[in-house]
Write a protein that holds these residues in place. Sequence first.
Motif, PDB file in Angstrom:
ATOM      1  N   ALA A  59     -37.924 -42.964  34.856  1.00  0.00           N
ATOM      2  CA  ALA A  59     -38.566 -41.679  35.143  1.00  0.00           C
ATOM      3  C   ALA A  59     -39.608 -41.343  34.069  1.00  0.00           C
ATOM      4  CB  ALA A  59     -37.515 -40.575  35.221  1.00  0.00           C
ATOM      5  N   LEU A  60     -39.260 -41.566  32.814  1.00  0.00           N
ATOM      6  CA  LEU A  60     -40.193 -41.292  31.718  1.00  0.00           C
ATOM      7  C   LEU A  60     -41.404 -42.218  31.784  1.00  0.00           C
ATOM      8  CD1 LEU A  60     -37.435 -40.814  29.046  1.00  0.00           C
ATOM      9  CD2 LEU A  60     -39.182 -39.094  29.566  1.00  0.00           C
ATOM     10  N   GLN A  61     -41.159 -43.458  32.133  1.00  0.00           N
ATOM     11  CA  GLN A  61     -42.274 -44.406  32.284  1.00  0.00           C
ATOM     12  C   GLN A  61     -43.226 -43.939  33.375  1.00  0.00           C
ATOM     13  OE1 GLN A  61     -41.105 -48.526  32.907  1.00  0.00           O
ATOM     14  NE2 GLN A  61     -42.992 -48.915  34.009  1.00  0.00           N
ATOM     15  N   PHE A  62     -42.694 -43.500  34.503  1.00  0.00           N
ATOM     16  CA  PHE A  62     -43.536 -43.022  35.598  1.00  0.00           C
ATOM     17  C   PHE A  62     -44.292 -41.749  35.212  1.00  0.00           C
ATOM     18  CE2 PHE A  62     -40.551 -45.097  38.965  1.00  0.00           C
ATOM     19  CZ  PHE A  62     -41.134 -46.325  38.719  1.00  0.00           C
ATOM     20  N   LEU A  63     -43.627 -40.868  34.473  1.00  0.00           N
ATOM     21  CA  LEU A  63     -44.284 -39.627  34.059  1.00  0.00           C
ATOM     22  C   LEU A  63     -45.455 -39.895  33.121  1.00  0.00           C
ATOM     23  CD1 LEU A  63     -41.200 -37.297  33.470  1.00  0.00           C
ATOM     24  CD2 LEU A  63     -43.001 -36.958  35.175  1.00  0.00           C
ATOM     25  N   SER A  64     -45.407 -41.002  32.406  1.00  0.00           N
ATOM     26  CA  SER A  64     -46.486 -41.313  31.455  1.00  0.00           C
ATOM     27  C   SER A  64     -47.794 -41.654  32.160  1.00  0.00           C
ATOM     28  CB  SER A  64     -46.067 -42.472  30.547  1.00  0.00           C
ATOM     29  OG  SER A  64     -46.007 -43.695  31.267  1.00  0.00           O
ATOM     30  N   TYR A  65     -47.752 -41.893  33.484  1.00  0.00           N
ATOM     31  CA  TYR A  65     -48.976 -42.193  34.219  1.00  0.00           C
ATOM     32  C   TYR A  65     -49.875 -40.963  34.351  1.00  0.00           C
ATOM     33  CZ  TYR A  65     -46.439 -46.406  35.769  1.00  0.00           C
ATOM     34  OH  TYR A  65     -45.732 -47.578  35.824  1.00  0.00           O
TER      35      TYR A  65
END
Length: 296
Positions: free
Chosen positions: A152-158
Amino acid sequence: MSTKRKATKKSSARKSKTPARRSARTALSVARNASNTVDERVAALSEAPLATGENEESLQAILKVLRDKNEPSEVRLAAFQSLGAAAFSVLAFESARGEYLTALREVATDPDPLLRRRALGALAREQDGFAQKKLLEGLQNPEKALVPPEKALQFLSYDIHADAYQVAREVVANPPNTAAKFEALRLLASDATAAPVFEKILRDKQESPEIRQICAAALQSLSPDKLQSYAREALLDPSEPDEIQATSLTAITQFGDREAVSKDAKLRKHVDKLSGKGSTRMKQGARRFIKKYGDE
């Protein structure tokens, strides 16, 4: 028969055994037919007419396969991949992008975890508000999480917003696992106000060297003076692990103030000693330092 003729004959035989690529209509028909095997349908979807942007009917057919929870996961995943390829490569797809995103939002809450993750990832790359809301919601309330916290955090970094920074800080303070803490720190590395967070963790000897190294890299970007101050302390501190001392030495060598380092007799004397002892990494780092500052 001549050698050349034999070779030509063998080549022709090999070519005749190569199956011709099926027509777009045939591929779509095979892909939609539930009586065919999963492997047959997956292979057909890789040849689906959507990849060539043929018509609206193709799009609707493959969207239907993707949305159908009764279809095998492998088939739905192949449909997702076919749609994704078309979304990037087919100009005519633009008119259908809205419907494509709607389908992805449906799949983002699907019972299948892999499809859920793929859909959320695709939506996040599109900077979709629905995806961001769901990802934040899952981090704040794990019972509602659609993907693991680190993902989830990885996706939010986009597409980072202030809410994402706040949630990332909460994860760093109380991480569900190490991977999530890594991703939260990576996300915070673009937050101009997060330097104190990174400095605090960097100075914490109870943290793992890997976590502290991430913090050092972030601090170099956010507050290079603080990193240089810490790096000197760490390099002179024998209780610091080898990984942190090596990272500190690299930081000073690459980014240190030439005038300040040149006048720092204590530091230069210490590094000179390191060039003849310690790990291979420390020796190499010390020699690079001496090569840069040794003649000052």
